[in-house]
Scaffold this motif. Structure first.
Motif, PDB file in Angstrom:
ATOM      1  N   LEU A 120      -8.641  11.095  -4.983  1.00 42.07           N
ATOM      2  CA  LEU A 120      -8.542  12.361  -5.713  1.00 42.07           C
ATOM      3  C   LEU A 120      -9.623  13.367  -5.314  1.00 42.07           C
ATOM      4  CD1 LEU A 120      -7.682  11.068  -9.315  1.00 42.07           C
ATOM      5  CD2 LEU A 120      -6.139  11.680  -7.454  1.00 42.07           C
ATOM      6  N   GLY A 121     -10.475  13.010  -4.328  1.00 41.00           N
ATOM      7  CA  GLY A 121     -11.498  13.930  -3.857  1.00 41.00           C
ATOM      8  C   GLY A 121     -10.984  14.824  -2.738  1.00 41.00           C
ATOM      9  N   PRO A 122     -11.872  15.652  -2.154  1.00 42.70           N
ATOM     10  CA  PRO A 122     -11.477  16.540  -1.053  1.00 42.70           C
ATOM     11  C   PRO A 122     -10.845  15.764   0.107  1.00 42.70           C
ATOM     12  CG  PRO A 122     -13.659  17.116  -1.864  1.00 42.70           C
ATOM     13  CD  PRO A 122     -13.281  15.827  -2.536  1.00 42.70           C
ATOM     14  N   GLY A 123      -9.711  16.245   0.574  1.00 44.01           N
ATOM     15  CA  GLY A 123      -9.013  15.633   1.693  1.00 44.01           C
ATOM     16  C   GLY A 123      -8.051  14.527   1.313  1.00 44.01           C
ATOM     17  N   PHE A 124      -8.128  14.042   0.078  1.00 43.07           N
ATOM     18  CA  PHE A 124      -7.296  12.914  -0.318  1.00 43.07           C
ATOM     19  C   PHE A 124      -5.816  13.265  -0.310  1.00 43.07           C
ATOM     20  CE2 PHE A 124      -5.076  10.634  -3.772  1.00 43.07           C
ATOM     21  CZ  PHE A 124      -5.189   9.341  -3.297  1.00 43.07           C
ATOM     22  N   ASP A 125      -5.469  14.417  -0.844  1.00 39.09           N
ATOM     23  CA  ASP A 125      -4.050  14.771  -0.983  1.00 39.09           C
ATOM     24  C   ASP A 125      -3.384  15.024   0.363  1.00 39.09           C
ATOM     25  OD1 ASP A 125      -1.984  15.073  -2.940  1.00 39.09           O
ATOM     26  OD2 ASP A 125      -1.916  17.197  -2.419  1.00 39.09           O
ATOM     27  N   GLU A 126      -4.187  15.224   1.414  1.00 42.24           N
ATOM     28  CA  GLU A 126      -3.614  15.468   2.742  1.00 42.24           C
ATOM     29  C   GLU A 126      -3.375  14.172   3.524  1.00 42.24           C
ATOM     30  OE1 GLU A 126      -6.369  17.575   1.657  1.00 42.24           O
ATOM     31  OE2 GLU A 126      -4.656  18.772   0.958  1.00 42.24           O
ATOM     32  N   LEU A 127      -3.817  13.045   2.996  1.00 42.75           N
ATOM     33  CA  LEU A 127      -3.626  11.777   3.699  1.00 42.75           C
ATOM     34  C   LEU A 127      -2.135  11.430   3.787  1.00 42.75           C
ATOM     35  CD1 LEU A 127      -6.464   9.665   2.024  1.00 42.75           C
ATOM     36  CD2 LEU A 127      -6.475  10.649   4.331  1.00 42.75           C
ATOM     37  N   PRO A 128      -1.698  10.855   4.913  1.00 37.54           N
ATOM     38  CA  PRO A 128      -0.275  10.525   5.065  1.00 37.54           C
ATOM     39  C   PRO A 128       0.180   9.487   4.044  1.00 37.54           C
ATOM     40  CG  PRO A 128      -1.409  10.431   7.189  1.00 37.54           C
ATOM     41  CD  PRO A 128      -2.469  10.555   6.136  1.00 37.54           C
ATOM     42  N   ARG A 129       1.331   9.738   3.427  1.00 31.46           N
ATOM     43  CA  ARG A 129       1.967   8.806   2.519  1.00 31.46           C
ATOM     44  C   ARG A 129       3.071   8.052   3.256  1.00 31.46           C
ATOM     45  NH1 ARG A 129       0.579  13.435  -0.185  1.00 31.46           N
ATOM     46  NH2 ARG A 129       0.027  13.323  -2.406  1.00 31.46           N
ATOM     47  N   ASN A 130       3.360   6.848   2.808  1.00 36.10           N
ATOM     48  CA  ASN A 130       4.451   6.096   3.407  1.00 36.10           C
ATOM     49  C   ASN A 130       5.787   6.722   2.995  1.00 36.10           C
ATOM     50  OD1 ASN A 130       6.557   4.054   3.762  1.00 36.10           O
ATOM     51  ND2 ASN A 130       4.901   2.651   4.219  1.00 36.10           N
ATOM     52  N   PRO A 131       6.621   7.119   3.971  1.00 31.87           N
ATOM     53  CA  PRO A 131       7.880   7.797   3.633  1.00 31.87           C
ATOM     54  C   PRO A 131       8.965   6.865   3.119  1.00 31.87           C
ATOM     55  CG  PRO A 131       7.728   7.504   6.000  1.00 31.87           C
ATOM     56  CD  PRO A 131       6.417   7.034   5.432  1.00 31.87           C
TER      57      PRO A 131
ATOM     58  N   GLY B 136       0.839  -1.184   0.000  1.00 36.26           N
ATOM     59  CA  GLY B 136       0.000   0.000   0.000  1.00 36.26           C
ATOM     60  C   GLY B 136       0.876   1.236   0.000  1.00 36.26           C
ATOM     61  N   TYR B 137       0.236   2.400   0.008  1.00 32.66           N
ATOM     62  CA  TYR B 137       0.963   3.674  -0.022  1.00 32.66           C
ATOM     63  C   TYR B 137       0.373   4.668   0.976  1.00 32.66           C
ATOM     64  CZ  TYR B 137       3.130   7.858  -2.122  1.00 32.66           C
ATOM     65  OH  TYR B 137       3.839   9.016  -2.354  1.00 32.66           O
ATOM     66  N   ARG B 138      -0.955   4.707   1.010  1.00 33.27           N
ATOM     67  CA  ARG B 138      -1.661   5.549   1.989  1.00 33.27           C
ATOM     68  C   ARG B 138      -3.012   4.895   2.267  1.00 33.27           C
ATOM     69  NH1 ARG B 138      -1.666  10.415  -1.825  1.00 33.27           N
ATOM     70  NH2 ARG B 138      -1.637   9.074  -3.632  1.00 33.27           N
ATOM     71  N   CYS B 139      -3.513   5.043   3.469  1.00 33.04           N
ATOM     72  CA  CYS B 139      -4.808   4.490   3.838  1.00 33.04           C
ATOM     73  C   CYS B 139      -5.894   5.532   3.549  1.00 33.04           C
ATOM     74  CB  CYS B 139      -4.829   4.107   5.306  1.00 33.04           C
ATOM     75  SG  CYS B 139      -6.330   3.253   5.806  1.00 33.04           S
ATOM     76  N   VAL B 140      -6.898   5.133   2.777  1.00 36.24           N
ATOM     77  CA  VAL B 140      -8.005   6.024   2.420  1.00 36.24           C
ATOM     78  C   VAL B 140      -9.223   5.634   3.262  1.00 36.24           C
ATOM     79  CG1 VAL B 140      -9.461   6.896   0.563  1.00 36.24           C
ATOM     80  CG2 VAL B 140      -7.107   6.191   0.076  1.00 36.24           C
TER      81      VAL B 140
END
Length: 390
Positions: free
Chosen positions: A281-292, A270-274
């Motif tokens: 790609l909706g509101p709030g999606f881009d602010e979700l934590p990504r795996n560093p 995975g990469y980020r939990c939605v």
């Protein structure tokens, strides 16, 4: 046919300061398991196996996990074309065999197989294949190493492993921490077990009995010496063969460099939990934590000539995003890890989740377009059995 003696040496490699956050230890300090340590794993980070099972069956009862139709699936398939010799090519050739299985031929002569699973059903309860493997296990012209990303049965087939050992008795296995026990218990001793950020050097030297010959009378002699640098690196996933061994063995990705060509195999990740209530790609999606870890892989082991990255088994996102990348996630992983090119995997073989089985390549093109990247020639989808040279 030429044969080789193999030596493998391991050592800790360059790593970030928090490189052991995935370890779980008991009160005595003994390593007993592993976790996904970052917020990108979302609500699954502290969820027990029992609670995760309740969530799954609740979603199933609510109709949120429909089974896709595979009856008319049209997955492109071609006959594979492997190199007839270990020498004579300056390119790295990757051949998709189905799902996460890839056969890779490096210009040095090094030959590697990733996550081989060739059965019709990867487990008794699992779905049947709707596309066949590209070849038989005995069709590889040479095989030096097999890399296992984790022990889920669609990535580690005990049946395929046993057959491969019979066909290629000198093959060497690379696995994550705590995974070698099954191999040793089954008489397979040529296994190297590694932790995240560990490096290894594998050296193959032609035996005296084979130095006068070649792999084939009509081709050039095999190299005297072949070397490969191997790194076991993070991914965001998990491991389990039974409810009693949940996350007891380590999952991960593999980087291999040989003959001035490099490859990164993402395994399952995975990469980020939605969470529920947020659309990709909706509101709030881009602010979700990504795996560093993926940016760290790019910085500390990249760039790579090619990445092999999963694009399937992603829907619905509120259920699978923590452990399976969507095509959009896959493009960001591709960018983070500094791969110059990429090939897709983890689709087109078994219906593991709810998206239409032919959808992942379409979504990948959409994701590349959204990112302003070329839709072909950069991160491509190939046919089962197709070879791509880099």
């Amino acid at each position: 046919m030429s044969t080789y003696n193999c030596t493998v040496s391991t050592q800790p490699g360059a790593a970030p300061e928090d490189s052991r956050l995935h370890h779980v230890k008991d009160k005595s300090g003994k390593l007993v398991g592993f976790v996904n340590p970052f917020p990108s794993f979302g609500r699954w980070k502290d969820m027990s196996l029992l609670k995760a099972g309740f969530v799954y069956f609740r979603y199933k009862a609510e109709g949120k996990l429909p089974v896709p139709d595979t009856s008319n699936a049209q997955i492109p398939t071609v006959s594979p074309s492997f190199l007839s010799s270990r020498t004579g090519s300056s390119s790295l050739r990757s051949t998709w065999l189905g799902h996460a299985s890839y056969f890779v031929e490096f210009p040095s002569g090094f030959r590697a197989l990733f996550d081989p699973v060739f059965e019709e059903k990867y487990s008794g309860m699992g779905p049947k294949r709707f596309s066949s493997p590209a070849c038989k296990l005995g069709d590889f012209p040479a095989l030096d190493a097999i890399f296992i990303s984790h022990n889920h049965p669609d990535h580690l087939s005990y049946t395929s492993v046993k057959e491969l050992v019979q066909l290629y008795p000198r093959v060497h296995f690379f696995v994550g921490l705590n995974e070698s026990k099954w191999f040793h218990d089954n008489g397979i001793k040529a296994v190297t077990e590694m932790d995240w950020w560990d490096d290894a050097e594998m050296v193959l030297e032609r035996t005296l009995s084979s130095k006068a010959g070649s792999d084939d009378a009509n081709v050039s002699p095999s190299p005297e010496r072949i070397s490969a640098r191997v790194s076991f690196l993070p991914s965001q996933h998990g491991s389990m063969r039974t409810p009693l061994d949940y996350n007891k063995t380590l999952w991960g990705s593999w980087a291999i460099t040989s003959g001035d060509k490099s490859l990164w195999f993402a395994g399952d990740t995975g990469y980020r939990c939605v969470p529920e209530g947020i659309e990709e790609l909706g509101p709030g999606f881009d602010e979700l934590p990504r795996n560093p870890n993926f940016s760290q892989i790019g910085d500390l082991r990249g760039p790579f000539n090619v990445g092999i990255i999963p694009i399937g088994a992603y829907a619905p996102r509120m259920m699978y995003s923590g452990v399976h990348a969507s095509p959009y996630d896959a493009v960001e992983i591709f960018q983070d890890t500094k791969c110059k090119n990429a090939l897709a995997m983890h689709w087109g073989t078994w219906a593991l989740t709810s998206e239409p089985v032919e959808e992942p390549p379409e979504k990948l093109k959409e994701a590349l377009k959204i990112k302003g990247l070329a839709e072909t020639g950069l991160f491509d989808v190939c046919a089962i059995g197709e070879s791509c040279d880099f």
